[in-house]
Motif scaffolding. Structure first.
Motif, PDB file in Angstrom:
ATOM      1  N   LEU A   1      12.207  10.921  -1.547  1.00  0.00           N
ATOM      2  CA  LEU A   1      11.182   9.990  -2.035  1.00  0.00           C
ATOM      3  C   LEU A   1      10.198   9.645  -0.923  1.00  0.00           C
ATOM      4  N   LEU A   2      10.724   9.320   0.249  1.00  0.00           N
ATOM      5  CA  LEU A   2       9.860   8.920   1.361  1.00  0.00           C
ATOM      6  C   LEU A   2       8.956  10.066   1.805  1.00  0.00           C
ATOM      7  N   LYS A   3       9.455  11.281   1.714  1.00  0.00           N
ATOM      8  CA  LYS A   3       8.639  12.453   2.050  1.00  0.00           C
ATOM      9  C   LYS A   3       7.423  12.537   1.122  1.00  0.00           C
ATOM     10  N   HIS A   4       7.644  12.283  -0.161  1.00  0.00           N
ATOM     11  CA  HIS A   4       6.544  12.305  -1.123  1.00  0.00           C
ATOM     12  C   HIS A   4       5.567  11.151  -0.880  1.00  0.00           C
ATOM     13  N   ARG A   5       6.102   9.969  -0.559  1.00  0.00           N
ATOM     14  CA  ARG A   5       5.237   8.819  -0.315  1.00  0.00           C
ATOM     15  C   ARG A   5       4.368   9.032   0.928  1.00  0.00           C
ATOM     16  N   LYS A   6       4.942   9.629   1.957  1.00  0.00           N
ATOM     17  CA  LYS A   6       4.174   9.907   3.172  1.00  0.00           C
ATOM     18  C   LYS A   6       3.120  10.978   2.915  1.00  0.00           C
ATOM     19  N   ALA A   7       3.468  11.971   2.108  1.00  0.00           N
ATOM     20  CA  ALA A   7       2.509  13.028   1.775  1.00  0.00           C
ATOM     21  C   ALA A   7       1.319  12.447   1.017  1.00  0.00           C
TER      22      ALA A   7
ATOM     23  N   ALA B   1      14.762  -1.160   1.583  1.00  0.00           N
ATOM     24  CA  ALA B   1      14.977  -1.902   0.342  1.00  0.00           C
ATOM     25  C   ALA B   1      15.655  -1.043  -0.722  1.00  0.00           C
ATOM     26  N   LEU B   2      15.263   0.228  -0.824  1.00  0.00           N
ATOM     27  CA  LEU B   2      15.803   1.107  -1.853  1.00  0.00           C
ATOM     28  C   LEU B   2      17.280   1.412  -1.650  1.00  0.00           C
ATOM     29  N   GLU B   3      17.682   1.502  -0.411  1.00  0.00           N
ATOM     30  CA  GLU B   3      19.085   1.799  -0.131  1.00  0.00           C
ATOM     31  C   GLU B   3      20.017   0.769  -0.776  1.00  0.00           C
ATOM     32  N   LYS B   4      19.520  -0.450  -0.946  1.00  0.00           N
ATOM     33  CA  LYS B   4      20.342  -1.537  -1.483  1.00  0.00           C
ATOM     34  C   LYS B   4      20.343  -1.577  -3.013  1.00  0.00           C
ATOM     35  N   VAL B   5      19.340  -0.945  -3.629  1.00  0.00           N
ATOM     36  CA  VAL B   5      19.219  -1.038  -5.102  1.00  0.00           C
ATOM     37  C   VAL B   5      19.072   0.346  -5.745  1.00  0.00           C
ATOM     38  N   LYS B   6      19.695   1.328  -5.156  1.00  0.00           N
ATOM     39  CA  LYS B   6      19.546   2.707  -5.644  1.00  0.00           C
ATOM     40  C   LYS B   6      19.962   2.873  -7.103  1.00  0.00           C
ATOM     41  N   GLU B   7      20.880   2.019  -7.556  1.00  0.00           N
ATOM     42  CA  GLU B   7      21.391   2.160  -8.926  1.00  0.00           C
ATOM     43  C   GLU B   7      20.350   1.783  -9.977  1.00  0.00           C
ATOM     44  N   HIS B   8      19.251   1.160  -9.565  1.00  0.00           N
ATOM     45  CA  HIS B   8      18.191   0.785 -10.513  1.00  0.00           C
ATOM     46  C   HIS B   8      17.186   1.925 -10.743  1.00  0.00           C
ATOM     47  N   PHE B   9      17.453   3.056 -10.119  1.00  0.00           N
ATOM     48  CA  PHE B   9      16.515   4.175 -10.201  1.00  0.00           C
ATOM     49  C   PHE B   9      17.211   5.442 -10.676  1.00  0.00           C
TER      50      PHE B   9
ATOM     51  N   PHE C   1       0.836  -1.206   0.000  1.00  0.00           N
ATOM     52  CA  PHE C   1       0.000   0.000   0.000  1.00  0.00           C
ATOM     53  C   PHE C   1       0.871   1.256   0.000  1.00  0.00           C
ATOM     54  N   ILE C   2       1.329   1.599  -1.188  1.00  0.00           N
ATOM     55  CA  ILE C   2       2.171   2.779  -1.384  1.00  0.00           C
ATOM     56  C   ILE C   2       1.566   3.598  -2.514  1.00  0.00           C
TER      57      ILE C   2
ATOM     58  N   GLU D   1      -2.051   2.434   8.571  1.00  0.00           N
ATOM     59  CA  GLU D   1      -0.969   1.771   9.319  1.00  0.00           C
ATOM     60  C   GLU D   1      -0.142   0.880   8.395  1.00  0.00           C
ATOM     61  N   LYS D   2      -0.819   0.170   7.493  1.00  0.00           N
ATOM     62  CA  LYS D   2      -0.124  -0.674   6.526  1.00  0.00           C
ATOM     63  C   LYS D   2       0.764   0.178   5.623  1.00  0.00           C
ATOM     64  N   GLY D   3       0.252   1.322   5.199  1.00  0.00           N
ATOM     65  CA  GLY D   3       1.019   2.226   4.350  1.00  0.00           C
ATOM     66  C   GLY D   3       2.293   2.720   5.023  1.00  0.00           C
ATOM     67  N   LEU D   4       2.195   3.069   6.297  1.00  0.00           N
ATOM     68  CA  LEU D   4       3.376   3.524   7.033  1.00  0.00           C
ATOM     69  C   LEU D   4       4.431   2.417   7.115  1.00  0.00           C
ATOM     70  N   GLU D   5       3.979   1.196   7.349  1.00  0.00           N
ATOM     71  CA  GLU D   5       4.902   0.050   7.407  1.00  0.00           C
ATOM     72  C   GLU D   5       5.591  -0.162   6.055  1.00  0.00           C
ATOM     73  N   ASP D   6       4.811  -0.066   4.991  1.00  0.00           N
ATOM     74  CA  ASP D   6       5.370  -0.305   3.654  1.00  0.00           C
ATOM     75  C   ASP D   6       6.359   0.782   3.255  1.00  0.00           C
ATOM     76  N   ILE D   7       6.121   2.001   3.686  1.00  0.00           N
ATOM     77  CA  ILE D   7       7.060   3.087   3.401  1.00  0.00           C
ATOM     78  C   ILE D   7       8.398   2.828   4.105  1.00  0.00           C
ATOM     79  N   LYS D   8       8.334   2.353   5.338  1.00  0.00           N
ATOM     80  CA  LYS D   8       9.569   2.008   6.068  1.00  0.00           C
ATOM     81  C   LYS D   8      10.324   0.893   5.356  1.00  0.00           C
ATOM     82  N   HIS D   9       9.581  -0.118   4.916  1.00  0.00           N
ATOM     83  CA  HIS D   9      10.198  -1.239   4.209  1.00  0.00           C
ATOM     84  C   HIS D   9      10.840  -0.768   2.909  1.00  0.00           C
TER      85      HIS D   9
END
Length: 236
Positions: A108-114, A89-97, A16-17, A77-85
């Motif tokens: 990115l996380l600021k936009h997702r939370k907004a 996850a992104l920190e490990k694959v940043k080169e794919h973006f 839920f993102i 609540e599910k959305g907040l958990e998924d944003i943390k996850h």
């Protein structure tokens, strides 16, 4: 909860993102002017703020998603958990973006939370705009909308959703639109173009639709910068 059981849906299986209204404008090459006066469907809408922000600009938008069988607080609540996850996850694959729309993971996380917050507040205020559905079946009348938008589901999860599901879902999304359907992106999670795209376009063309892959001014996942625009024949 009976509905959930019938749908075979567990909350854990939902990611839920959501994207922001501004991202939608860029992903689908839209403008406020062309959306005014139109009946718009966002499906699947997830935790996106397109409906929330668009409603404040007097746009007629309906959001639909399988997740909406669940309550607003539960999904928040599910959305907040998924944003943390997502952050870890992104920190490990940043080169794919591509990091130009967002400066870094924090941005990115600021936009997702907004987006999540806007969705949550709007669904609390306008619950009738958030309709549960299970593709490839929609609870809407034929040609009920002028524009249908579908982001980060079809083509994205081509490894999990087979060709028959894709074709059936697209047929259903086209059934409920009077004018056009836009799907973004046309690449899967590995950045590869949808394997059955040419067959799909030929199939749509044979049915009298105009179907075209179009580059858009938005790219976050590498190579995910095109949408499929399908126009009903009488609106060419």
């Amino acid at each position: 909860m009976r509905t959930i059981e019938k749908e075979g849906l567990s909350l854990e299986r939902i990611i839920f993102i959501g994207r922001t209204y501004e991202e939608y404008i860029d992903m689908f090459s839209l403008s406020l002017e062309e959306l005014k006066g139109k009946r718009i469907l966002d499906c699947p809408a997830g935790a996106c703020s397109f409906t929330a922000k668009g409603t404040k600009q007097y746009l007629d938008i309906t959001a639909s998603d399988i997740a909406y069988y669940y309550g607003n607080d539960e999904l928040y609540e599910k959305g907040l958990e998924d944003i943390k996850h997502t952050a870890s996850a992104l920190e490990k694959v940043k080169e794919h973006f591509v990091w130009n729309y967002f400066n870094d993971v924090t941005s990115l996380l600021k936009h997702r939370k907004a987006a999540l917050n806007d969705y949550y507040q709007d669904r609390a205020s306008n619950p009738k705009k958030y309709i549960p559905c299970t593709l490839p079946t929609l609870p809407f009348a034929e040609e009920e909308f002028d524009i249908v938008l579908s982001a980060h589901f079809l083509f994205t999860y081509a490894d999990r959703l087979d060709k028959e599901f894709h074709f059936a879902a697209i047929d259903e999304l086209l059934r409920v639109t009077n004018k056009e359907l836009r799907i973004f992106p046309t690449a899967d999670l590995d950045g590869n173009r949808y394997a059955h795209m040419d067959e799909l376009i030929d199939r749509l063309t044979a049915r009298g639709y105009k179907a075209q892959e179009m580059k858009v001014g938005y790219e976050f996942q590498k190579n995910a910068n095109t949408m499929l625009r399908i126009i009903k024949g009488h609106h060419e």
